[in-house]
Write an enzyme that holds these catalytic residues in place. Structure first.
Site, PDB file in Angstrom:
ATOM      1  N   ASP A  67       1.172  -1.510   0.041  1.00 41.18           N
ATOM      2  CA  ASP A  67       0.079  -0.230   0.082  1.00 41.18           C
ATOM      3  C   ASP A  67       0.868   1.417  -0.342  1.00 41.18           C
ATOM      4  O   ASP A  67       1.979   0.965   0.125  1.00 41.18           O
ATOM      5  CB  ASP A  67      -0.675  -0.285   0.850  1.00 41.18           C
ATOM      6  CG  ASP A  67      -0.065  -0.265   2.741  1.00 41.18           C
ATOM      7  OD1 ASP A  67       0.964  -1.169   2.837  1.00 41.18           O
ATOM      8  OD2 ASP A  67      -1.077  -0.981   3.319  1.00 41.18           O
ATOM      9  N   ASN A 135      -7.729  -2.589  14.568  1.00 40.37           N
ATOM     10  CA  ASN A 135      -8.990  -3.106  14.087  1.00 40.37           C
ATOM     11  C   ASN A 135      -9.416  -4.465  13.696  1.00 40.37           C
ATOM     12  O   ASN A 135      -9.903  -4.417  12.629  1.00 40.37           O
ATOM     13  CB  ASN A 135      -9.681  -1.689  13.897  1.00 40.37           C
ATOM     14  CG  ASN A 135      -8.753  -1.188  11.961  1.00 40.37           C
ATOM     15  OD1 ASN A 135      -7.447  -2.113  11.871  1.00 40.37           O
ATOM     16  ND2 ASN A 135      -8.551  -0.335  11.915  1.00 40.37           N
ATOM     17  N   HIS A 137      -6.829  -4.929  10.923  1.00 40.53           N
ATOM     18  CA  HIS A 137      -6.645  -3.882   9.116  1.00 40.53           C
ATOM     19  C   HIS A 137      -5.608  -5.159   8.225  1.00 40.53           C
ATOM     20  O   HIS A 137      -4.851  -5.345   9.208  1.00 40.53           O
ATOM     21  CB  HIS A 137      -7.157  -2.793   8.569  1.00 40.53           C
ATOM     22  CG  HIS A 137      -6.144  -2.007   8.967  1.00 40.53           C
ATOM     23  ND1 HIS A 137      -5.915  -0.678   9.238  1.00 40.53           N
ATOM     24  CD2 HIS A 137      -4.089  -2.285   8.836  1.00 40.53           C
ATOM     25  CE1 HIS A 137      -4.722  -0.649   9.822  1.00 40.53           C
ATOM     26  NE2 HIS A 137      -3.598  -1.276   9.324  1.00 40.53           N
ATOM     27  N   GLU A 142      -9.539  -1.845   6.049  1.00 40.03           N
ATOM     28  CA  GLU A 142     -10.520  -1.614   6.164  1.00 40.03           C
ATOM     29  C   GLU A 142     -11.095  -2.507   6.866  1.00 40.03           C
ATOM     30  O   GLU A 142     -11.971  -2.782   5.997  1.00 40.03           O
ATOM     31  CB  GLU A 142     -10.477  -0.160   6.707  1.00 40.03           C
ATOM     32  CG  GLU A 142      -9.620   0.680   6.775  1.00 40.03           C
ATOM     33  CD  GLU A 142      -8.866   1.100   8.445  1.00 40.03           C
ATOM     34  OE1 GLU A 142      -8.507   0.059   8.959  1.00 40.03           O
ATOM     35  OE2 GLU A 142      -7.799   1.966   8.265  1.00 40.03           O
TER      36      GLU A 142
END
Ligand code: F6R
Length: 242
Positions: A67, A135, A137, A142
């Site tokens: 990314d 979280n 990801h 996400e």
């Protein structure tokens, strides 16, 4: 899923480095998927060291990164372009033309993502390195990301933005968007190693290993992969049922 619990961050990094060096020694033109963030920094140090000692040769290796922030200039001190060159690429004998990074400067993010996806299809990743967001990801997929998602422009969650603010150097305005390989692009790798270290990852690791597969916790999709290795340290594994 194979879970390897190591005693600390250093040992986790060494285990990951030896796995990667075995792959490159077996297949000198291996395709490696790299991640950024704090977690793989120790692994990258080990790889630099092994390369210096001539125990791994990157001259035929191709790399893809997971990314990149969007929009961001390549030479921005917080771009993943800068991170990868500073921590790894400038210190090993990988060839510039074999490095693939999503271009955070593009004016055409859609085209950038679809051409990246095409390149990924032509160069199947032999081993994909992943970190894990608190979280759940992976990459910048996400919560809510779909199993079939491909490389695309994504919006970062408020939680990720908060965490990233602390990681970023000297920047008042932080990127709210990113270009990220999708879950499907990640799942296409032949082998995946996910690294996690420290107490703040314990909840996320418990969800990944003991939780149900669900899109609000994207890392759980990895359970469907047939060759997933999770390397953690004691602290990251501290909430696991024994
Ligand atoms: C980085 C990435 C992210 C990180 C994750 C964990 O390329 O895609 O998914 O792996 O946010 O970051 P750290 O390792 O800093 O805790």
């Amino acid at each position: 899923m194979l879970i390897i619990e190591t005693k600390n961050y250093k040992e986790m990094s060494k285990r990951a480095a030896s796995l990667i060096s075995d792959i490159i020694n077996d297949k000198p033109d291996a395709v490696i998927g790299f991640a950024t963030g704090k977690t793989p920094l120790g692994l990258y140090k080990e790889l630099v060291d092994l390369n210096k000692k001539k125990k791994i040769d990157f001259s035929k290796v191709t790399s893809f990164n997971l990314d990149e922030y969007y929009p961001i200039k390549k030479n921005d001190m917080n771009s993943y372009y800068t991170y990868m060159h500073k921590n790894l690429f400038d210190k090993i004998n990988i060839k510039k033309q074999n490095i693939n990074l999503l271009n955070g400067e593009t004016k055409k993010p859609k085209e950038e993502c679809s051409s990246y996806e095409k390149k990924l299809r032509k160069n199947k990743i032999d081993i994909q390195i992943l970190g894990l967001g608190v979280n759940g990801h992976i990459g910048f997929n996400e919560p809510g990301s779909e199993f079939n998602s491909k490389t695309r422009l994504v919006k970062l969650s408020p939680e990720t933005i908060e965490i990233n603010k602390k990681k970023l150097n000297d920047r008042s305005e932080i990127p709210w968007n990113a270009l990220s390989m999708g879950i499907k692009s990640i799942m296409s790798a032949k082998k995946i190693i996910l690294l996690a270290s420290g107490k703040n990852k314990a909840r996320a690791i418990k969800e990944l290993i003991e939780g149900k597969i669900r899109s609000d916790y994207p890392a759980t999709f990895l359970k469907k992969h047939k060759d997933l290795i999770v390397i953690i340290d004691k602290e990251a594994g501290s909430l696991l049922r024994k």
